[in-house]
Design a protein around this motif. Structure first.
Motif, PDB file in Angstrom:
ATOM      1  N   ARG A  34     -12.256   4.532   0.544  1.00 29.09           N
ATOM      2  CA  ARG A  34     -10.930   4.153   1.038  1.00 29.09           C
ATOM      3  C   ARG A  34      -9.963   3.985  -0.133  1.00 29.09           C
ATOM      4  O   ARG A  34     -10.250   3.277  -1.098  1.00 29.09           O
ATOM      5  CB  ARG A  34     -11.035   2.848   1.833  1.00 29.09           C
ATOM      6  CG  ARG A  34      -9.755   2.420   2.537  1.00 29.09           C
ATOM      7  CD  ARG A  34     -10.032   1.194   3.392  1.00 29.09           C
ATOM      8  NE  ARG A  34      -8.891   0.845   4.220  1.00 29.09           N
ATOM      9  CZ  ARG A  34      -7.955  -0.040   3.881  1.00 29.09           C
ATOM     10  NH1 ARG A  34      -8.029  -0.658   2.706  1.00 29.09           N
ATOM     11  NH2 ARG A  34      -6.949  -0.294   4.695  1.00 29.09           N
ATOM     12  N   LEU A  35      -8.803   4.622  -0.050  1.00 28.72           N
ATOM     13  CA  LEU A  35      -7.768   4.548  -1.077  1.00 28.72           C
ATOM     14  C   LEU A  35      -6.528   3.915  -0.457  1.00 28.72           C
ATOM     15  O   LEU A  35      -5.818   4.547   0.334  1.00 28.72           O
ATOM     16  CB  LEU A  35      -7.431   5.947  -1.602  1.00 28.72           C
ATOM     17  CG  LEU A  35      -8.603   6.774  -2.149  1.00 28.72           C
ATOM     18  CD1 LEU A  35      -8.135   8.182  -2.502  1.00 28.72           C
ATOM     19  CD2 LEU A  35      -9.228   6.101  -3.363  1.00 28.72           C
ATOM     20  N   ALA A  36      -6.267   2.658  -0.789  1.00 26.21           N
ATOM     21  CA  ALA A  36      -5.182   1.930  -0.119  1.00 26.21           C
ATOM     22  C   ALA A  36      -4.324   1.108  -1.058  1.00 26.21           C
ATOM     23  O   ALA A  36      -3.385   0.450  -0.603  1.00 26.21           O
ATOM     24  CB  ALA A  36      -5.768   1.015   0.953  1.00 26.21           C
ATOM     25  N   ARG A  37      -4.595   1.145  -2.365  1.00 23.54           N
ATOM     26  CA  ARG A  37      -3.839   0.307  -3.289  1.00 23.54           C
ATOM     27  C   ARG A  37      -2.364   0.720  -3.311  1.00 23.54           C
ATOM     28  O   ARG A  37      -2.039   1.863  -3.636  1.00 23.54           O
ATOM     29  CB  ARG A  37      -4.426   0.417  -4.696  1.00 23.54           C
ATOM     30  CG  ARG A  37      -3.797  -0.554  -5.708  1.00 23.54           C
ATOM     31  CD  ARG A  37      -4.383  -0.355  -7.079  1.00 23.54           C
ATOM     32  NE  ARG A  37      -5.842  -0.496  -7.061  1.00 23.54           N
ATOM     33  CZ  ARG A  37      -6.642  -0.006  -8.006  1.00 23.54           C
ATOM     34  NH1 ARG A  37      -6.119   0.676  -9.022  1.00 23.54           N
ATOM     35  NH2 ARG A  37      -7.936  -0.174  -7.927  1.00 23.54           N
ATOM     36  N   GLY A  38      -1.483  -0.200  -2.935  1.00 22.45           N
ATOM     37  CA  GLY A  38      -0.047   0.077  -2.881  1.00 22.45           C
ATOM     38  C   GLY A  38       0.483   0.278  -1.476  1.00 22.45           C
ATOM     39  O   GLY A  38       1.682   0.129  -1.233  1.00 22.45           O
ATOM     40  N   PHE A  39      -0.381   0.638  -0.533  1.00 22.81           N
ATOM     41  CA  PHE A  39       0.015   0.736   0.869  1.00 22.81           C
ATOM     42  C   PHE A  39       0.172  -0.668   1.467  1.00 22.81           C
ATOM     43  O   PHE A  39      -0.420  -1.634   0.962  1.00 22.81           O
ATOM     44  CB  PHE A  39      -1.057   1.478   1.677  1.00 22.81           C
ATOM     45  CG  PHE A  39      -0.969   2.975   1.635  1.00 22.81           C
ATOM     46  CD1 PHE A  39       0.236   3.639   1.851  1.00 22.81           C
ATOM     47  CD2 PHE A  39      -2.110   3.731   1.419  1.00 22.81           C
ATOM     48  CE1 PHE A  39       0.301   5.021   1.833  1.00 22.81           C
ATOM     49  CE2 PHE A  39      -2.055   5.119   1.412  1.00 22.81           C
ATOM     50  CZ  PHE A  39      -0.839   5.762   1.609  1.00 22.81           C
ATOM     51  N   PRO A  40       0.936  -0.799   2.560  1.00 27.62           N
ATOM     52  CA  PRO A  40       0.987  -2.092   3.260  1.00 27.62           C
ATOM     53  C   PRO A  40      -0.417  -2.530   3.697  1.00 27.62           C
ATOM     54  O   PRO A  40      -1.233  -1.715   4.105  1.00 27.62           O
ATOM     55  CB  PRO A  40       1.873  -1.803   4.475  1.00 27.62           C
ATOM     56  CG  PRO A  40       2.691  -0.613   4.086  1.00 27.62           C
ATOM     57  CD  PRO A  40       1.812   0.207   3.191  1.00 27.62           C
ATOM     58  N   LYS A  41      -0.670  -3.837   3.601  1.00 28.28           N
ATOM     59  CA  LYS A  41      -1.980  -4.355   3.960  1.00 28.28           C
ATOM     60  C   LYS A  41      -2.093  -4.709   5.439  1.00 28.28           C
ATOM     61  O   LYS A  41      -3.202  -4.920   5.948  1.00 28.28           O
ATOM     62  CB  LYS A  41      -2.305  -5.587   3.114  1.00 28.28           C
ATOM     63  CG  LYS A  41      -2.395  -5.305   1.626  1.00 28.28           C
ATOM     64  CD  LYS A  41      -2.794  -6.546   0.857  1.00 28.28           C
ATOM     65  CE  LYS A  41      -2.809  -6.310  -0.647  1.00 28.28           C
ATOM     66  NZ  LYS A  41      -3.736  -5.243  -1.027  1.00 28.28           N
ATOM     67  N   LYS A  42      -0.948  -4.793   6.146  1.00 28.25           N
ATOM     68  CA  LYS A  42      -0.985  -5.137   7.567  1.00 28.25           C
ATOM     69  C   LYS A  42       0.324  -4.716   8.235  1.00 28.25           C
ATOM     70  O   LYS A  42       1.301  -4.358   7.560  1.00 28.25           O
ATOM     71  CB  LYS A  42      -1.203  -6.632   7.760  1.00 28.25           C
ATOM     72  CG  LYS A  42      -0.103  -7.506   7.167  1.00 28.25           C
ATOM     73  CD  LYS A  42      -0.386  -8.986   7.411  1.00 28.25           C
ATOM     74  CE  LYS A  42       0.742  -9.846   6.832  1.00 28.25           C
ATOM     75  NZ  LYS A  42       0.507 -11.295   7.117  1.00 28.25           N
ATOM     76  N   ASP A  43       0.316  -4.735   9.548  1.00 26.31           N
ATOM     77  CA  ASP A  43       1.516  -4.513  10.370  1.00 26.31           C
ATOM     78  C   ASP A  43       2.190  -3.180  10.078  1.00 26.31           C
ATOM     79  O   ASP A  43       3.421  -3.076  10.053  1.00 26.31           O
ATOM     80  CB  ASP A  43       2.528  -5.657  10.180  1.00 26.31           C
ATOM     81  CG  ASP A  43       1.952  -7.005  10.555  1.00 26.31           C
ATOM     82  OD1 ASP A  43       1.042  -7.038  11.406  1.00 26.31           O
ATOM     83  OD2 ASP A  43       2.402  -8.026   9.986  1.00 26.31           O
ATOM     84  N   SER A  44       1.404  -2.158   9.842  1.00 26.82           N
ATOM     85  CA  SER A  44       1.947  -0.818   9.574  1.00 26.82           C
ATOM     86  C   SER A  44       1.365   0.151  10.599  1.00 26.82           C
ATOM     87  O   SER A  44       0.150   0.296  10.696  1.00 26.82           O
ATOM     88  CB  SER A  44       1.586  -0.380   8.150  1.00 26.82           C
ATOM     89  OG  SER A  44       2.185   0.848   7.833  1.00 26.82           O
ATOM     90  N   PHE A  45       2.242   0.825  11.350  1.00 27.76           N
ATOM     91  CA  PHE A  45       1.796   1.600  12.505  1.00 27.76           C
ATOM     92  C   PHE A  45       2.298   3.046  12.490  1.00 27.76           C
ATOM     93  O   PHE A  45       2.584   3.616  13.519  1.00 27.76           O
ATOM     94  CB  PHE A  45       2.259   0.909  13.793  1.00 27.76           C
ATOM     95  CG  PHE A  45       1.646  -0.441  14.007  1.00 27.76           C
ATOM     96  CD1 PHE A  45       0.414  -0.567  14.635  1.00 27.76           C
ATOM     97  CD2 PHE A  45       2.283  -1.582  13.555  1.00 27.76           C
ATOM     98  CE1 PHE A  45      -0.161  -1.813  14.829  1.00 27.76           C
ATOM     99  CE2 PHE A  45       1.715  -2.839  13.746  1.00 27.76           C
ATOM    100  CZ  PHE A  45       0.489  -2.953  14.376  1.00 27.76           C
ATOM    101  N   PHE A  46       2.412   3.638  11.316  1.00 31.03           N
ATOM    102  CA  PHE A  46       2.930   5.001  11.275  1.00 31.03           C
ATOM    103  C   PHE A  46       1.853   6.023  11.586  1.00 31.03           C
ATOM    104  O   PHE A  46       0.657   5.742  11.619  1.00 31.03           O
ATOM    105  CB  PHE A  46       3.629   5.304   9.946  1.00 31.03           C
ATOM    106  CG  PHE A  46       2.768   5.185   8.702  1.00 31.03           C
ATOM    107  CD1 PHE A  46       1.728   6.068   8.468  1.00 31.03           C
ATOM    108  CD2 PHE A  46       3.039   4.219   7.738  1.00 31.03           C
ATOM    109  CE1 PHE A  46       0.954   5.993   7.324  1.00 31.03           C
ATOM    110  CE2 PHE A  46       2.269   4.133   6.581  1.00 31.03           C
ATOM    111  CZ  PHE A  46       1.224   5.017   6.376  1.00 31.03           C
ATOM    112  N   THR A  47       2.313   7.263  11.816  1.00 29.33           N
ATOM    113  CA  THR A  47       1.452   8.423  12.030  1.00 29.33           C
ATOM    114  C   THR A  47       1.727   9.438  10.927  1.00 29.33           C
ATOM    115  O   THR A  47       2.859   9.541  10.445  1.00 29.33           O
ATOM    116  CB  THR A  47       1.743   9.062  13.400  1.00 29.33           C
ATOM    117  OG1 THR A  47       1.476   8.105  14.423  1.00 29.33           O
ATOM    118  CG2 THR A  47       0.897  10.289  13.637  1.00 29.33           C
ATOM    119  N   VAL A  48       0.715  10.186  10.522  1.00 32.60           N
ATOM    120  CA  VAL A  48       0.873  11.283   9.565  1.00 32.60           C
ATOM    121  C   VAL A  48       0.469  12.563  10.281  1.00 32.60           C
ATOM    122  O   VAL A  48      -0.672  12.694  10.744  1.00 32.60           O
ATOM    123  CB  VAL A  48       0.012  11.062   8.306  1.00 32.60           C
ATOM    124  CG1 VAL A  48       0.145  12.243   7.356  1.00 32.60           C
ATOM    125  CG2 VAL A  48       0.427   9.765   7.609  1.00 32.60           C
TER     126      VAL A  48
END
Length: 393
Positions: free
Chosen positions: A327-341
């Motif tokens: 898992r690569l998540a450093r710098g992304f929001p840690k919660k309450d993020s609901f986007f789609t890619v």
């Protein structure tokens, strides 16, 4: 899981040469297709700051773009509007100005199908050749940089073509991969189609590709393939993001876990799952590292909402061809993020230490430096992003 064959580093000389050549160039270009037009971002190879240009063709959805680096760089983009029709636009000055090509793909008048969107643009074999995948699913070819187009009958008039059904995003031909006389196509919903005679004929090649929404879990065709990727140094290997998310299915046929992330080692003739270890086997994009065919990236999503698992976004990377994931998540929001890619909204550049680019349906463009180890937001408030293409020129 049985041991998965790895890419031999002894065959990586072409990749090494490729990034050595790339390092001689100075500019990184991003083509960002959105719901409200195309944006072009430019940076030095340090990638510290990006200059944004656009929107071009404002107010019109752009689902496909191509940065063609054969000779003088050209940026192509689709511009598809129900009122003004289908257009292909081209820039020869790195996205400072655009003009329409002399024509766009269109079905013959007696065909019965009407063009709804342009989903993919890729280079052909000749310096002026282009291929284009459209909705409803069909393939077109240009031999003059997009000024004229001809339908490729081997797939466009395939015996299955009138039996394909649209997925949630439409009946789209979104993936075109060329490998000498081989051509791989990804169709939603149609599945994976393979030509081994230069595009003259195509065969449905979906052995091992599941379909959770059909009574038959492994049909001949009709799968909702989301994206396919490969690496030049391992031409027989393909990675696929398929429509997963059926592990908890309680309807006819029962659960169908781990059908969403797949791999083939025989040029797409057969496929097997590499989804173990991911939080979800549902997602849209899949991207291969430019210098290592063993390294592949996906963006898992919750199948019911098409948003980040646990409302905490992360890109997942495998460095062993899908045997394990990180898992690569450093710098992304840690919660309450609901986007789609979306399927074409993730790409990777070809610099020596490549960066990934992820565009979201909430208008952020993220950069993952050092192969995704550290994430930063490059732009925060673009329109919803459909596609991102990166090139060093």
């Amino acid at each position: 899981m049985d041991s998965i064959p790895r890419f031999s580093r002894e065959t990586s000389s072409r990749s090494c040469l490729r990034y050595q050549e790339v390092e001689l160039f100075e500019r990184l270009i991003l083509a960002i297709g959105t719901r409200k037009g195309l944006f072009v971002a430019e940076s030095s190879k340090s990638r510290r700051k990006f200059q944004l240009r656009g929107p071009f063709f404002p107010g019109v959805g752009v689902y496909s773009a191509l940065i063609d680096t054969r000779g003088k760089p050209r940026i192509y983009a689709s511009s598809c509007n129900p009122f003004f029709g289908m257009k292909v636009l081209v820039s020869t000055d790195l996205g400072k100005t655009f003009k329409e090509t002399k024509s766009a793909p269109e079905f013959p008048k007696d065909d019965g199908r009407a063009m709804a969107n342009i989903w993919s643009l890729v280079p052909g074999s000749g310096k002026k050749d282009l291929f284009c995948g459209v909705e409803p699913a069909a393939l077109f070819r240009s031999r003059d940089r997009g000024d004229s187009w001809e339908m490729v009958p081997g797939i466009s008039n395939h015996e299955h073509a009138r039996k394909w059904h649209p997925g949630a995003g439409g009946l789209c031909m979104h993936t075109i991969i060329r490998d000498g006389d081989r051509m791989h196509l990804g169709i939603s919903t149609g599945g994976h189609y393979l030509s081994e005679d230069g595009g003259e004929t195509f065969t449905a090649s979906n052995k091992g590709v599941g379909a959770g929404f059909q009574p038959d879990p492994y049909p001949e065709f009709g799968q909702c393939v989301h994206k396919i990727a490969r690496h030049d140094d391992a031409p027989g290997r393909l990675y696929m993001q398929n429509h997963g998310g059926w592990g908890q299915w309680e309807g006819p046929g029962g659960p169908r876990p781990d059908i969403g992330v797949l791999r083939s080692d025989d040029y797409g003739h057969t496929w097997y799952s590499i989804a173990k270890g991911l939080p979800s086997d549902f997602g849209f994009p899949i991207v291969v590292h430019p210098h290592d065919a063993d390294t592949v990236y996906v963006m898992p999503l919750e199948p019911s909402t098409r948003t980040c698992p646990g409302a905490a976004p992360a890109v997942w990377r495998s460095e062993d061809g899908g045997s394990s994931w990180k898992r690569l998540a450093r710098g992304f929001p840690k919660k309450d993020s609901f986007f789609t890619v979306q399927r074409d909204a993730m790409d990777i550049d070809e610099l020596k230490s490549p960066a990934l680019y992820v565009g979201t349906t909430t208008g952020q463009l993220w950069i993952g430096r050092e192969g995704g180890e550290e994430w930063d937001s490059v732009f925060d408030s673009l329109p919803p992003i459909h596609c991102v293409k990166a090139a060093v020129v």
